[in-house]
Scaffold this active site. Structure first.
Site, short mmCIF file in Angstrom:
data_model
loop_
_atom_site.label_atom_id
_atom_site.label_comp_id
_atom_site.label_asym_id
_atom_site.label_seq_id
_atom_site.Cartn_x
_atom_site.Cartn_y
_atom_site.Cartn_z
CG HIS A 79 36.17 35.88 36.52
ND1 HIS A 79 36.86 35.93 35.33
CD2 HIS A 79 36.97 36.50 37.42
CE1 HIS A 79 38.02 36.54 35.51
NE2 HIS A 79 38.11 36.90 36.77
CG ASP A 93 35.13 29.75 37.02
OD1 ASP A 93 36.11 29.36 37.67
OD2 ASP A 93 34.94 30.95 36.72
CD GLN A 121 38.07 33.14 43.70
OE1 GLN A 121 38.49 32.85 44.82
NE2 GLN A 121 38.67 34.04 42.93
CE LYS A 142 41.70 32.99 40.48
NZ LYS A 142 41.93 34.41 40.69
CB CYS A 201 37.01 39.92 36.23
SG CYS A 201 38.69 40.55 36.18
#
Ligand code: 7TS
Length: 411
Positions: A122, A199, A202, A225, A365
């Site tokens: 991303h 990261d 997700q 999220k 993104c």
């Protein structure tokens, strides 16, 4: 077995009609909806406990401080961090990754050093590193993906070497739905004297996170999220590293003593949290974690994986549909990016919206990845705990309707 009907009933927003159809919300990769108990926690905070934290000795301030610090401990347990002071509240994944690049990057990166990313990142795990590389004269390298959208580990082993100071990588891709082998990458980085940044935007909403088992040095994720509010997120980092790092922002609450010509910093985690923090956000993120714990993150994972097992083959079977990322449902996380031959992704997204289905179309993104996939954009359906097989059926049906409309014209 999860009672999805009961879960759905906890999300007031899902019970509405969009374009004459019941809403099917499949844009969870962008942000999830919030259950009643999370919304009520926000209301309760402002109705009963609102005060600034860490300063007043009055009752409300003590209540707000206790709730805010309890939320930090909830996060600590949620990711199995060794210490609560390793949990820094940020605005979200983007801020968390910027802090790592600005502070840790500043500490360890010198001219000629290499920072290894992947082509599936991303933008928020690319641009902060580009800026750091520019400031320091460092070099960025990108690990490729295989033809089925997994990380090319042979390439990873080639790229990660003794010049590598930082490897920064998505745990789960927000486009491909690929889950990356974090432990293996952490070992590779460490053997070469580097560090691993993850990261987790997700992954944290969908699977059990254990930062100690992952073996990473930093882990970033966003509250919004994972059924929590916007404007709050987390940066976890190993204490020994956070202790050596300089704060990124300066001002109230982050200092120990202020003199005319210099200042000294407060202990962790406060050194990084300048100014009045997002108190409500932190507390309500704690409520979102309570909610996830009540359902059980493993149950959430199992339910979502069942949905992927159900819908992925149906999507793959539609003529003209290309699904990106791993083709085996067992290897595909809760986001599915796809395209339909001859129909622009934005048209697909608009047509699905006419059927009450919310998906995202665009580059997500991840422009480097989209180029790698030889696309200009894709449609993306992304799933959460409240989605059902009926939602999947409606998606499949709406894709058939969309194809019929665009390829054969209105009936
Ligand atoms: N990293 C990944 C893998 C993401 O998916 C996102 C947001 C971010 C970082 C940034 O998170 P933020 O909360 O700071 O914005 N991804 C998406 C998406 O896929 N659609 O909208 C936002």
């Amino acid at each position: 077995m999860m009672d999805v009907k009961k879960v759905r009933a906890q999300f007031p927003i899902l019970d509405q009609i969009v374009n004459d159809e019941p809403l099917v919300y499949l844009d969870n990769g962008a942000t999830t909806q919030k259950p009643k108990q999370v919304i009520e926690a926000l209301e309760a905070y402002y109705e009963k406990d609102n005060a600034n934290v860490h300063r007043g000795v009055h009752t409300l301030s003590e209540r707000a401080t206790t709730a805010y610090e309890n939320a930090r401990v909830k996060v600590q347990k949620f990711i199995n961090a060794p210490f609560s002071e390793e949990v820094l509240f940020t605005r979200g994944t983007t801020t968390s990754l910027n802090w790592v690049a600005l502070s840790f990057g500043e500490l360890v990166i010198n001219e000629g050093d290499e920072i290894v990313l992947t082509v599936m990142e991303h933008h928020s795990n690319i641009v902060p590193w580009q800026q750091l590389a520019k400031r320091k004269g460092a070099i960025l390298r990108y690990i490729d993906i295989t033809s089925d959208g997994k990380l090319d580990m042979n390439h990873a082993r080639e790229l990660i070497g003794e010049k590598t100071k930082i490897v920064s990588i998505a745990h789960v891709s927000n486009v491909l739905g690929t889950t990356n082998p974090i432990k293996e990458l952490a070992d590779l980085a460490h053997i070469n004297g580097g560090y691993l940044v993850v990261d987790g935007a997700q992954s944290a909403p969908h699977m059990k996170i254990d930062v100690q088992e992952l073996g990473c040095d930093f882990f970033a994720f966003s509250g919004h999220k994972m059924y929590g509010p916007t404007g709050i997120g987390v940066l976890w980092g190993r204490k020994v590293l956070l202790e050596q790092m300089e704060p990124v922002e300066f001002g109230g609450e982050m200092i120990d003593f202020v003199y005319k010509d210099h200042s000294t910093w407060a202990d962790l985690p406060y050194k990084f949290e300048a100014g009045t923090p997002n108190i409500a956000g932190g507390i309500v993120l704690g409520a979102a974690i309570d909610y996830i714990n009540e359902l059980g993150i493993e149950n959430i994972h199992t339910h979502e994986q069942e949905l992927i097992n159900y819908v992925l083959p149906k999507l793959q079977a539609i003529e003209g549909v290309t699904v990106f990322g791993p083709q085996n449902p067992a290897e595909h996380s809760a986001v599915i990016a796809f395209n339909i031959d001859g129909i622009h992704p934005h048209d697909v997204s608009t047509a699905l919206d006419m059927e009450g289905i919310a998906v995202r179309a665009g580059h997500h993104c991840a422009q480097i990845l989209i180029k790698e996939l030889m696309q200009t954009s894709t449609v993306r359906a992304s799933f959460a705990v409240y989605n059902t097989k009926e939602d999947c059926d409606k998606l499949i049906e709406a894709i058939h309707i969309t194809k019929e409309f665009f390829l054969n014209g209105p009936i």
